[in-house]
Scaffold this motif. Structure first.
Motif, PDB file in Angstrom:
ATOM      1  N   HIS A 156       3.424  -1.709 -10.299  1.00 25.15           N
ATOM      2  CA  HIS A 156       3.439  -2.797  -9.327  1.00 25.15           C
ATOM      3  C   HIS A 156       4.818  -3.453  -9.268  1.00 25.15           C
TER       4      HIS A 156
ATOM      5  N   GLU B 236      -5.270   3.829  -3.628  1.00 27.18           N
ATOM      6  CA  GLU B 236      -5.492   3.532  -2.214  1.00 27.18           C
ATOM      7  C   GLU B 236      -6.054   4.740  -1.461  1.00 27.18           C
TER       8      GLU B 236
ATOM      9  N   VAL C 294       0.871  -1.186   0.000  1.00 28.47           N
ATOM     10  CA  VAL C 294       0.000   0.000   0.000  1.00 28.47           C
ATOM     11  C   VAL C 294       0.904   1.231   0.000  1.00 28.47           C
TER      12      VAL C 294
ATOM     13  N   GLU D 200      -7.048  -1.005  -4.819  1.00 27.77           N
ATOM     14  CA  GLU D 200      -5.704  -1.567  -4.823  1.00 27.77           C
ATOM     15  C   GLU D 200      -4.752  -0.697  -5.644  1.00 27.77           C
ATOM     16  N   ASP D 201      -5.302   0.033  -6.604  1.00 29.94           N
ATOM     17  CA  ASP D 201      -4.498   0.927  -7.429  1.00 29.94           C
ATOM     18  C   ASP D 201      -4.578   2.370  -6.955  1.00 29.94           C
TER      19      ASP D 201
ATOM     20  N   SER E 163     -10.214   0.526  -8.826  1.00 27.65           N
ATOM     21  CA  SER E 163      -9.863  -0.359  -7.724  1.00 27.65           C
ATOM     22  C   SER E 163      -9.088   0.394  -6.652  1.00 27.65           C
TER      23      SER E 163
END
Length: 347
Positions: free
Chosen positions: A323, A134, A86, A131-132, A129
C-alpha cells in the motif's frame, strides 16, 4: 545497502537453466542451480532464466493480445481506467511516476500499461478483501482475456519455481518461502512505451519508466529485444540490459531483500526512453509480480541475522508494504521509509 556489482566495469546478468527444477532433476543439479541463483541474488539481483517451459505459442498469442489492446485509441483504452488506489485496468501515459515509490520527485513516466491480477474470488473460503485482491476489468478485444490469462498462469508458474529455488539457495528448503505465498498478491503489468514520435523532444530527465525497485518477492519479466532497461551499479552508473533470445528476466523485489536482511539485492532499475540510432522506437514488456500473501509478515529471516548482521528492517506486512509503495507510484504520495532504497541513487 547492497548494490549491483560490476567486474572491470561490466555488469553481468547470468543465464540460469531452470530445467532441473521443472523436471526430476538430481539433488546435485538442483544445488548447482541454487548456487547460481544465490550468486546472482548477492551480486546483481537480476538473472536470465531459460528452461522455463513456456511455449512460444503462448508468448505469441499474448503479445498479439497486448498489441491489439494498445493499438486502440486513447478514449477507448481509458474506459478501462481504475482509480489510483485500484491496481487494475488501464494506466494512460504520463500518469505515474515510479520514482515516487522511493520518496523522490521526478517527471511523469512515458509508459502506458494494463494490469490484471489475483482476485479474492480466486481463493474461495479465505474471505480475502477485494481491497487487496481487486476484481479484474477486461476490454472487449477478441482473444485478449484467454491469451492474457494463459500468460498469467505461465509466468506465475515460473515465479513459483523461483520461490522454491530461493528457499533451497538460502538453505531453508524448497518449501520454506512458499508458506508466504499460498494466496499471493500477484499482478501482471503489460507495458507499452507510448511515445509521441520518433524524433520527439522529451522533457529533461524524461524516461520510459523512472528509477525504482520492485516491491514483492520476485518479478518475471518478458521484454522486447529493444534497448531501454537499465540497472544501477554501486558507482551510480546505469547499465543497459537486454534478455538473451528465449530468456526471461527475473529480478528480486524489496520483500525478498528485507527477508534476507539485504543479503540479496532488490536492484534499482529504470527504463530509459527506448532509442535506436538516436531515434525513439516502440518497446513492449510484461512484468509478473509475485508479491506474497497480503497478511504475511516481512521480517529478516533468522538465518540472515547474527551479531555481525543485525536486523536492518522492522517487521511489516505485505499489505502495509504494498500500500505504501503503490500510493507513491500510482497515487502521487511520496513513499516514506524507502531511505535505504533511495540512497543508492545518491552514491
Amino acid at each position: 545497502m547492497a548494490v549491483a556489482e560490476t567486474r572491470d566495469g561490466v555488469l553481468d546478468v547470468p543465464i540460469i537453466d531452470l530445467t532441473p527444477f521443472r523436471t526430476a532433476g538430481s539433488d546435485a543439479d538442483r544445488d548447482a542451480v541454487a548456487r547460481a541463483v544465490d550468486h546472482a541474488a548477492r551480486t546483481v539481483g537480476f538473472m536470465q532464466v531459460v528452461g522455463h517451459g513456456i511455449p512460444v505459442r503462448t508468448l505469441d498469442a499474448f503479445t498479439a493480445a497486448m498489441d491489439a489492446f494498445f493499438a486502440q485509441d486513447l478514449a477507448t483504452k481509458s474506459a478501462h481506467r481504475c482509480p489510483p488506489g485500484v491496481n487494475r485496468g488501464y494506466t494512460p501515459p504520463r500518469s505515474e511516476s515510479l520514482a515516487n515509490s522511493l520518496g523522490l520527485v521526478s517527471a511523469a513516466d512515458l509508459f502506458e500499461a494494463f494490469n490484471v491480477g489475483a482476485q479474492a474470488a480466486d481463493f474461495p473460503g479465505l474471505n480475502l478483501s477485494e481491497e487487496d485482491y481487486e476484481t479484474n476489468v477486461w476490454p472487449d478485444v477478441p482473444g485478449f482475456r484467454p491469451a492474457v490469462e494463459a500468460w498469467f498462469a505461465a509466468a506465475g508458474e515460473v515465479a513459483r519455481t523461483m520461490t522454491r529455488v530461493f528457499g533451497r539457495a538460502l538453505g531453508l528448503g524448497e518449501d520454506h518461502l512458499t508458506r508466504f505465498t499460498g494466496h499471493s498478491v500477484d499482478v501482471l503489468r503489460m507495458i507499452n512505451y507510448r511515445l509521441p514520435s520518433a524524433d520527439a523532444d522529451l522533457e529533461p530527465d524524461q524516461v520510459g519508466m523512472g528509477a525504482h525497485t520492485d516491491y514483492g518477492i520476485v518479478t518475471v519479466l518478458w521484454a522486447d529485444a529493444v534497448p531501454g532497461l537499465e540497472i544501477l551499479d554501486g558507482d551510480g552508473r546505469w547499465h543497459p540490459v537486454q534478455p538473451a533470445p528465449g530468456a526471461l528476466l527475473v529480478n528480486l523485489g524489496d520483500a525478498l531483500a528485507r527477508w534476507t536482511n539485504d543479503r540479496w539485492i532488490s536492484t534499482l532499475h529504470r527504463v530509459a526512453a527506448p532509442r535506436v540510432d538516436g531515434r525513439l522506437v516502440p518497446r513492449r514488456s510484461a512484468a509478473f509480480f509475485h508479491d506474497g500473501d497480503v497478511d504475511a509478515v516481512i521480517a529478516p529471516l533468522p538465518t540472515c541475522v547474527d551479531a555481525e548482521h543485525p536486523a536492518l528492517y522492522e517487521p511489516v506486512t505485505v499489505r502495509e508494504h504494498l500500500h505504501a509503495k503503490l500510493a507513491g507510484s500510482r497515487g502521487g504520495v511520496l513513499t516514506e521509509g524507502a531511505d535505504r532504497e533511495a540512497a543508492r541513487l545518491s552514491r
